[in-house]
Structure formats: C-alpha cells, structure tokens
Design a protein around this motif. Structure first.
Motif, PDB file in Angstrom:
ATOM      1  N   ALA A 243      -0.057   5.886 -12.955  1.00 26.64           N
ATOM      2  CA  ALA A 243      -1.028   5.713 -11.890  1.00 26.64           C
ATOM      3  C   ALA A 243      -2.182   4.895 -12.446  1.00 26.64           C
ATOM      4  CB  ALA A 243      -1.514   7.057 -11.394  1.00 26.64           C
ATOM      5  N   MET A 244      -2.977   4.375 -11.522  1.00 31.35           N
ATOM      6  CA  MET A 244      -4.187   3.656 -11.914  1.00 31.35           C
ATOM      7  C   MET A 244      -5.010   4.512 -12.864  1.00 31.35           C
ATOM      8  SD  MET A 244      -4.890   0.824 -10.443  1.00 31.35           S
ATOM      9  CE  MET A 244      -4.362  -0.204  -9.082  1.00 31.35           C
TER      10      MET A 244
ATOM     11  N   PRO B 238      -0.219   2.056  -7.198  1.00 35.21           N
ATOM     12  CA  PRO B 238       0.869   1.891  -6.227  1.00 35.21           C
ATOM     13  C   PRO B 238       1.739   0.668  -6.549  1.00 35.21           C
ATOM     14  CG  PRO B 238      -1.315   1.829  -5.196  1.00 35.21           C
ATOM     15  CD  PRO B 238      -1.518   1.874  -6.644  1.00 35.21           C
ATOM     16  N   PHE B 239       3.036   0.832  -6.346  1.00 28.03           N
ATOM     17  CA  PHE B 239       3.966  -0.214  -6.735  1.00 28.03           C
ATOM     18  C   PHE B 239       3.884  -1.434  -5.839  1.00 28.03           C
ATOM     19  CE2 PHE B 239       6.545   3.605  -7.997  1.00 28.03           C
ATOM     20  CZ  PHE B 239       6.243   3.482  -9.327  1.00 28.03           C
ATOM     21  N   GLN B 240       3.954  -2.589  -6.463  1.00 27.73           N
ATOM     22  CA  GLN B 240       4.235  -3.820  -5.740  1.00 27.73           C
ATOM     23  C   GLN B 240       5.673  -4.129  -6.130  1.00 27.73           C
ATOM     24  OE1 GLN B 240       1.901  -5.265  -3.921  1.00 27.73           O
ATOM     25  NE2 GLN B 240      -0.058  -5.365  -4.994  1.00 27.73           N
TER      26      GLN B 240
ATOM     27  N   HIS C 228      -2.563  14.752  -7.863  1.00 26.14           N
ATOM     28  CA  HIS C 228      -2.204  13.460  -8.446  1.00 26.14           C
ATOM     29  C   HIS C 228      -1.078  12.804  -7.638  1.00 26.14           C
ATOM     30  CE1 HIS C 228      -1.605  10.523 -11.671  1.00 26.14           C
ATOM     31  NE2 HIS C 228      -0.310  10.727 -11.529  1.00 26.14           N
TER      32      HIS C 228
ATOM     33  N   THR D 269      -0.204   4.252  -2.253  1.00 27.23           N
ATOM     34  CA  THR D 269       0.927   3.384  -1.933  1.00 27.23           C
ATOM     35  C   THR D 269       0.974   3.064  -0.443  1.00 27.23           C
ATOM     36  OG1 THR D 269       2.150   4.447  -3.705  1.00 27.23           O
ATOM     37  CG2 THR D 269       3.424   3.147  -2.140  1.00 27.23           C
TER      38      THR D 269
ATOM     39  N   GLU E 119       4.928  -7.284   1.457  1.00 26.07           N
ATOM     40  CA  GLU E 119       5.237  -8.266   0.439  1.00 26.07           C
ATOM     41  C   GLU E 119       6.541  -8.957   0.800  1.00 26.07           C
ATOM     42  OE1 GLU E 119       4.579  -7.810  -4.275  1.00 26.07           O
ATOM     43  OE2 GLU E 119       6.431  -7.082  -3.403  1.00 26.07           O
TER      44      GLU E 119
END
Lengths: 120, 561
Positions: free
Chosen positions: A83-84, A105-107, B48, B56, B147
């Motif tokens: 995580a960040m 968060p995933f790109q 968490h 996300t 994306e």
C-alpha cells in the motif's frame, strides 16, 4: 504454455483484481492464498512461475512469507504488492528476496510492467 | 485491459462489511480486556484492507478516513498509544462512521458528518496523524478502471524443457489444487431454486403418469430421474444454507450500545452460531431479532441498582440461541429481567377492550396474543430504543409470513423467553397432505408432531367437547372440517378418519382430518391477497397431479382455541 501465478492477499477484492489483470495478460492463476503461512505452503505445492504478495496479512505477514519462500527456492519470483506509504517495508521485502514491487491502488499497466521486470 | 467497475463496487461493499464485522468483534474483545495485541492487529489489518480497496475504487472520503484511523491504530499496535476508554469510544464511533460511509461510498461522496466527528474525537484523544511519522495518504492520479493501454502478452517462456515438465507435474498432480470458490449473485440462486421447484412439481406429475405404465424400462428411467431431481434439490438447498452467525455477529455490538445507552449491565451470550438457515430466511429474520433484543434490554433487564435490590446479580443475562428441532429451527431470545407485568397488561387489555372483563388472569398464550396486537404497549413513554413496543406484533407478522410462529414464556421477576420457530427453508417444505371432503390441504411438517388413527379409545368428551387422550395427556381436538367451514363429516360407524397432532411451542392439539394422503415436498407459492381473510393459510402449492392446494398456517390454529 501460459506462465503460472500464485496470488497472495487477504482481501478477495485485491485477489480478484490481480487475477483479472494477469489472466487478461495471458497468465494462468493456479492458486490463491489469504495468509502468509498459506502462501508458503501453496508455493511449495504449486511451484508457480510468479507470486504476487501482499505485505499486511494475518498469520505470518508477506515479508516473512517471502523469506520462507526464497529459503525453499532461491529462484522464486515474488512481486510485492504494497500500500501507499510502506516504502520502508518494501525495502525490507526486497532484502528478504522479493524481486520487485507495485504500489496499491493498482494501475493495471504498472502491474504488468513490474511483472515483465520480475520474469525478465 | 478491462476491469468491470460494477463488479468491483459490489466486491468492495461485501468485503468491507465483512471487515467491519471483524472490526466490531475485535473492538468488543478489546473492551473486555485481556491481551490486546491480536485484536488490535485484526482491527489494523481490516482498516488497512478497507483503505486499499476504497483507494482502488477512487472512494476518496473512505480512503482518507481509513488512512487516519489506520495511523492511530498503528501507534496503538506499536505501544505508542494506550487504549484508554475514551479512545475505545472514539474507535467504536469510527467503526460506525465507516460502516455508513462504506454503504454510501462513491467517487463523489464527501466525508460524512459522522466521519468528521469521529476523526475529531480520534485527534482529541490520540493526536492527529500529522504529528506522527505515518506517511500521508496519496491517491493515484488516473482511475484504475479507465485505463486503456493495449493489452500485452506476458512474454514469459519456460527456460528449459525440464523446468516445464517439472512445473506441469506439480500442477496436475491430483489434490495439489486448493479448493476454489466462486461468488454468485443471490438472485441467481433464487432463480435456480424456483426452477428446481417447478422441476419437483413436474417430477410428481411424471411419476403419477408413468406409475400405470406397463413398460418396466420407462418406470426404471423415471425412478432414476426422480432420484436425480431429489439429489439436485438437496444440493441447491445446501448451497443456500448459511450459518446464523452471519447475521448474529452484529448483535453483540448492538446489545452493548443499547445497554450502555440505557444504563444497564448486560452479559450477552450467543449459542448455536453454526446452525444453518436458508439465506433468504436469515435475511428476513434479522430485524425481528433486533426488536426482541432491544425489548429485553429496554423493558426486561432492570438497572443494576434495581437488580441488586431484588437480590439478583447486577449484571443481567441475555441469551440469543439457535437450535435445530426436526424440520424447524428455533431462535430464542431469553433474558433474566423483570418479566412481563401480567396485571398491567390485563388492565390495559380490559381498557382497550381486547379481553373480556370477566377474564381475571392471562396465561402465557393469552398474554402473548394481547401484546402481539398491533399498537398495544404497556410502556407509556416513548424510548428511542424499542419505540412504542411495536416490536412484538412485527415479529409475529414476520414469523407467520415465513411459515413460522412465535411463543412466549414469562415469569414475574425471573425473565422472559421468546421463541421463534421457523422452517429451515422457505421455497420447498416437506408437508403432510390431508383430505377434508374433496379438498386437500398441506400441513408443513414444521408444526406436525405425529399422526394416529381416529379411535373411540383416544377420543373422549369433556363437557360435550371432544378431546384427545394421548399418553396421559389431554389435548384439545379440532376438526379440519370446522376449521375450513365444511359440512360436518357423517358420523356413521366405520367412517374412517385420522388425527394429526400439531404443535406450537409447548402447546399441542389434535386435528381431525378425513384422510392422510402422505408426505410430499411442496413448493410454496406465497400469496398476497387479503391477508386477514386468509389468516388460516400461509400460501398455496401445486400438487403432483397438477391440482392446487392451500398450505395451512398451523400456528394460527392455536389462536382461536
């Protein structure tokens, strides 16, 4: 034959997402694990080409799991998912044997880039 | 790359709710005392996880809130922050704020007033995250779901043939694969249940049509198909069963809050958590249980001072239990409080004209009937907890709509127990088919105790009324013909009739029918029409010969007696 992957994360949400991203990129997801202990056990069982590993998990965290996995198989290819704001932990994970990391968060494109780097 | 945002939004909500119930469980453990390290870790991990998911999804408000909460928990985890009672309260308030925020989460949603208030409390007792070295929260610039770079193939090739063979060997070895799960929309399970219901009806008709066939091969194939349908039905029903803890788990928190608000000391015990019920039933029964628990805390259990004065332990005991009883599940809420004041109920019932003035005493059944009357209440003040006591009639209505019943036992000064009896599953129930005249009726086995032949030896007359003498017990006897207002049966000698012993709670009664046709799985079709007029029936079904039959609400037969 499609490369195989083991996905380790305690959240179904995250496992589903990593699984979606990697399957669409042609991977075969052969297993999932919800705890660090499960990750180690499944790795020994399944010997996947790639492991994605969350850091915060119950019953042995991701970093200890990486340590166990690389002890068992020094060539294991583990990609950390952090995580960040867990930079310090990422460094620890790399020292424990992880090959690279992506940040949640995933790109999707970032995940795939990291996977390419790990698999060389 | 295409990720379906709808699907992830759904996953976010279900998983966040699971995490929130883990948080509430762990917070309650923390409050009880004991070693805090494991529960603190659980709360930390759960927050968490919610943070990661909400970030996300692009749900900024939830992500930022969880981030601050996480940073406080991190300090607790490291021992830099003690778990004082005011911090516990702030954590409970945060869990509540998070729960509402998760339900209403969207990309546009701002922090709710509850979240802002909870954060303020957290900062007041634990200092803000800005003062700690916990890193600041950052959100990704682009969304995860919009994306659109071209998908790439992962260019991995196995390095050597040996490696490939070894890998294949590992993976294909039987038993090497972990069990896999699929999450299915509940609507699909409902659709499957409806289909299997129709199939069960069709099976019955086919069996009847082929029964007279002289072809043994057809008969055999039909028997086989019938068995497969049964297996399929059992499989689908099992799939829909969920343990009651999925709903019960949120009650400890609710009880704690209600007890605190009322200044009561309550020790809450949950039993039979693993008992399974059909998912749709379990969803429906949650609210009624909340009513019952709140009633117990609000009106049943006394304040510690009053209890002490009465020679009881200061702490009241409240038990919620689930248990299997043949084809039924019993859900019971039991407290050791003051019990219901019969005299006050009777007085009020007289005043409202619910009970005849000549009645000087109410037994449990009569008492229940009175308090389950819509709008009846002995509590003159409106409490924000249990409202005006509208609870009981709502519970009664819900239980009956689900094919169940409610029973009450209360002892002055010792407490009250309310039992809700429910069928295990809604859509298909096992029932006894009984004939009365030319009509056939289905009696769900939920309320059937046993059957016996009508016999001069077991039926006697007391004050001109027939009663059933069963193993030294004397039970009231009803005639199905009277119940459904048919002509009385010819009482000619040799007219062979049968008796079904029905039960509700501790009460039993005999029901005389013309003939018992046998047991059958019936598919319940609810009907909406004229509820009051049809209080005798809980639904209708199609029998195997295609004819419709009404399903008796057996519980209601006790109302009139």
């Amino acid at each position: 034959m499609a490369p195989t992957v083991l996905i380790c994360d305690d959240a179904i949400f995250m496992r589903t997402m990593v699984s979606d991203i990697l399957q669409q990129a042609g991977f075969e997801v052969v297993g999932e694990a919800e705890t660090g202990a499960q990750a180690v056990e499944r790795y020994k069982q399944l010997r996947p080409d790639l492991v994605t590993m969350d850091i915060v998990m119950p019953d042995m965290g991701g970093i200890d799991a990486v340590r166990e996995i690389t002890k068992f198989d020094p060539d294991a290819k583990v990609l950390m998912c952090s995580a960040m704001g867990q930079q310090a932990l990422v460094v620890e994970a790399i020292q424990a044997g992880a090959k690279d990391f992506v940040v949640k968060p995933f790109q999707p494109s970032r995940v795939l880039e990291a996977v390419q780097r790990v698999l060389g | 790359m295409k990720l379906d945002p709808q699907r992830y939004a759904e996953l976010f909500r279900t998983e966040s709710r699971e995490q929130l119930s883990a948080i509430n469980r762990a917070l309650l453990l923390l409050e009880e005392g004991g070693d805090p390290s494991e529960p603190v870790s659980v709360v930390f991990r759960a927050v968490h996880t919610i943070k990661g998911m909400s970030a996300t999804m692009g749900y900024h408000a939830v992500a930022e809130f969880s981030h601050e909460l996480e940073s406080v928990l991190d300090r607790v985890r490291r021992g830099d922050q003690t778990l004082a009672p005011d911090l516990m309260d702030a954590l409970f308030a945060s869990a509540d704020a998070l729960e509402t925020a998760v339900d209403d989460a969207s990309e546009q949603a701002a922090q709710t007033p509850a979240m802002i208030a909870a954060l303020q409390r957290l900062r007041d007792v634990a200092g803000g995250s800005a003062t700690s070295e916990f890193p600041a929260m950052q959100m990704p610039e682009g969304g995860v779901f919009d994306e659109s770079p071209a998908p790439r193939r992962a260019g991995h090739e196995p390095r050597t043939t040996l490696e490939l063979v070894a890998a294949a060997d590992e993976v294909t070895r039987p038993g090497a694969r972990p069990t896999r799960h699929v999450r299915v929309d509940l609507g699909r399970l409902d659709a499957l249940m409806n289909l299997i219901g129709e199939l069960v009806i069709t099976r019955g008709r086919l069996l009847q049509l082929t029964a007279t066939s002289p072809d043994p091969a057809l008969d055999e194939a039909m028997q086989m198909a019938a068995r497969l349908v049964s297996d399929l039905q059992a499989e689908i029903m099992t799939m829909r069963m969920v343990p009651v803890w999925q709903v019960f788990d949120r009650f400890p928190r609710l009880v704690r809050d209600a007890a605190r608000q009322q200044g009561k000391d309550v020790h809450f015990v949950v039993e039979g958590k693993e008992i399974e019920l059909d998912r749709s039933l379990l969803d429906e029964i949650g609210e009624p249980i909340v009513h019952l628990l709140r009633n117990s805390i609000g009106h049943g259990i006394e304040t510690p001072e009053v209890r002490e004065a009465a020679g009881k332990p200061r702490e009241g005991r409240l038990v919620l239990s689930a248990a299997r009883d043949r084809a039924a599940v019993l859900i019971r809420v039991s407290d050791d409080g003051r019990g219901i004041d019969r005299d006050r109920v009777l007085e009020r019932a007289h005043r409202l004209g619910l009970v005849d003035e000549s009645v000087k005493e109410l037994d449990d059944a009569a008492l229940f009937k009175v308090i389950a009357t819509p709008g009846f209440s002995t509590v003159e003040t409106v409490s924000d907890l249990s409202g005006r006591g509208v609870g009981i009639d709502a519970v009664q209505a819900k239980a009956r709509a689900l094919g169940g019943s409610v029973e009450l036992i209360t002892m002055r000064g010792e407490g009250t127990t309310i039992t809700v009896r429910l069928p295990v599953t809604l859509a298909i129930v096992r029932a006894l088919l009984a004939r009365s005249g030319v009509e056939r009726y289905a009696l769900p086995l939920t309320h059937v105790r046993e059957t016996l032949e009508y016999d001069r030896d077991v039926v006697q007359f007391v004050k001109g009324k027939p009663v059933l003498v069963l193993r030294d017990e004397v039970l009231p006897l009803l005639d199905l013909r009277d119940v459904v207002r048919q002509r009385p049966a010819d009482d000619t000698p040799g007219a062979h009739r049968e008796i079904v012993v029905i039960e509700r709670g501790a009460r039993r009664s005999g029901l005389v029918v013309d003939e018992l046709i046998g047991q059958q799985d019936i598919v319940v079709k609810q009907f909406d029409a004229a509820r009051d007029a049809l209080a005798l029936f809980s639904g209708a079904t199609i029998l195997s010969d295609g004819a419709p039959a009404l399903i008796m609400d057996v519980g209601s037969l006790f109302e009139g007696s």
